[in-house]
Design an enzyme around this catalytic site. Structure first.
Site, PDB file in Angstrom:
ATOM      1  N   GLU A   1       0.821  -1.210   0.000  1.00 22.30           N
ATOM      2  CA  GLU A   1       0.000   0.000   0.000  1.00 22.30           C
ATOM      3  C   GLU A   1       0.859   1.267   0.000  1.00 22.30           C
ATOM      4  O   GLU A   1       0.546   2.242  -0.683  1.00 22.30           O
ATOM      5  CB  GLU A   1      -0.934   0.002   1.208  1.00 22.30           C
ATOM      6  CG  GLU A   1      -1.967  -1.116   1.208  1.00 22.30           C
ATOM      7  CD  GLU A   1      -2.861  -1.098  -0.024  1.00 22.30           C
ATOM      8  OE1 GLU A   1      -3.108   0.001  -0.568  1.00 22.30           O
ATOM      9  OE2 GLU A   1      -3.312  -2.174  -0.444  1.00 22.30           O
TER      10      GLU A   1
ATOM     11  N   HIS B   1       2.190   2.107  -3.442  1.00 20.01           N
ATOM     12  CA  HIS B   1       1.222   2.826  -4.277  1.00 20.01           C
ATOM     13  C   HIS B   1       1.363   4.333  -4.087  1.00 20.01           C
ATOM     14  O   HIS B   1       1.310   5.099  -5.058  1.00 20.01           O
ATOM     15  CB  HIS B   1      -0.206   2.418  -3.916  1.00 20.01           C
ATOM     16  CG  HIS B   1      -0.676   1.159  -4.564  1.00 20.01           C
ATOM     17  ND1 HIS B   1      -0.522   0.898  -5.908  1.00 20.01           N
ATOM     18  CD2 HIS B   1      -1.324   0.078  -4.050  1.00 20.01           C
ATOM     19  CE1 HIS B   1      -1.052  -0.282  -6.205  1.00 20.01           C
ATOM     20  NE2 HIS B   1      -1.537  -0.797  -5.099  1.00 20.01           N
TER      21      HIS B   1
END
Length: 273
Positions: A140, A143
């Site tokens: 995450e 990203h």
């Protein structure tokens, strides 16, 4: 006149394309990172105010989320320090990292621009241990630092025919605020340009695995974690060509192909549960 407008559009898009120092590929970025960070902070504060945030002083899982997240954040800085990537390090210095656990049965976690991270309690029965949680947070956080959200917003702006010439100001602009929410808001489901989204997913898997390993977590935990995620899905996912995420078997195969590289960064930090 149409030709002139086309040339202005093309020149603006060309100017916004640059080689991303993290993903090492050309990437469209029409929006300023500092603008997205400001918008993310507002969205993040709103989300926390509307959800039950678990206190790390009284909840061991919340403390674990902060501990694992902090190690991942440090590992990313160490990774690019070793590579001498001054451009990346300069941007990472603007990140104000926050790691929170919220009481929500949904299996989810996310990171917004600027390092605002949330893990849902519903994810923890599937991660089961710190190393698997590190795999998720590495994914995450990648990203965010790889500007995947900026890329998605930029592609969405073009797909919707929104103005891209000149300086794009999102504050107070309903069209761009809506686009931001479609990409970054918790639970957002964005359908633009699906193959590119899968490319971003593989990049996040690849680099996130390296970051988790460098933070001292066994990257081998990624495979059983994604197998548990696949089992939790119950086989109800759409075919890969209709999904923004890779098919489970394809993702696991890719992760296995990244493993030898990730293991070169792996140095255990001590007992984890």
């Amino acid at each position: 006149m149409k030709r002139l407008l086309f040339l202005l559009l093309a020149s603006s898009v060309f100017a916004a394309c640059h080689k991303n120092a993290i993903t090492n590929r050309n990437q469209l970025a029409l929006f300023k990172e500092e603008t997205l960070q400001q918008m993310a902070l507002t969205e993040y504060k709103t989300f926390l105010s509307q959800n039950q945030v678990m206190s790390e002083t009284t909840n061991k899982d919340a403390e674990m989320v902060r501990r694992v997240g902090s190690r991942i954040a440090k590992a990313i800085t160490d990774y690019y320090t070793q590579k001498g990537a001054t451009e990346v390090l300069k941007e990472l210095a603007t990140y104000k990292w926050e790691f929170n656990l919220v009481n929500n049965k949904e299996v989810n976690a996310w990171c917004m621009p600027g390092g605002k991270v949330v893990v849902y309690t519903g994810l923890l029965p599937i991660t089961q241990n710190e190393a698997a949680l590190a795999v998720v947070l590495g994914h995450e956080i990648t990203h965010a630092v790889a500007h995947h959200g900026n890329e998605r917003m930029s592609q969405g702006a073009l797909a919707q025919g929104l103005e891209v010439a000149g300086n794009i100001a999102t504050s107070g602009n309903s069209k761009y605020n809506s686009l931001f929410n479609n990409v970054f808001a918790p639970g957002a489901q964005v359908g633009f340009l699906l193959p590119n989204s899968r490319k971003q997913e593989y990049e996040a898997d690849h680099l996130g695995l390296n970051f988790a390993a460098m933070a001292g977590y066994n990257p081998r935990e990624a495979v059983p974690f994604w197998q548990r995620m696949a089992a939790a899905g119950g086989g109800q996912k759409p075919p890969e060509f209709l999904s923004t995420h890779p098919a489970d078997e394809n993702r696991i195969a890719k992760i296995q192909s990244y493993m030898n590289e990730a293991l070169t960064y792996y140095k255990p930090v001590g007992p984890t549960r």
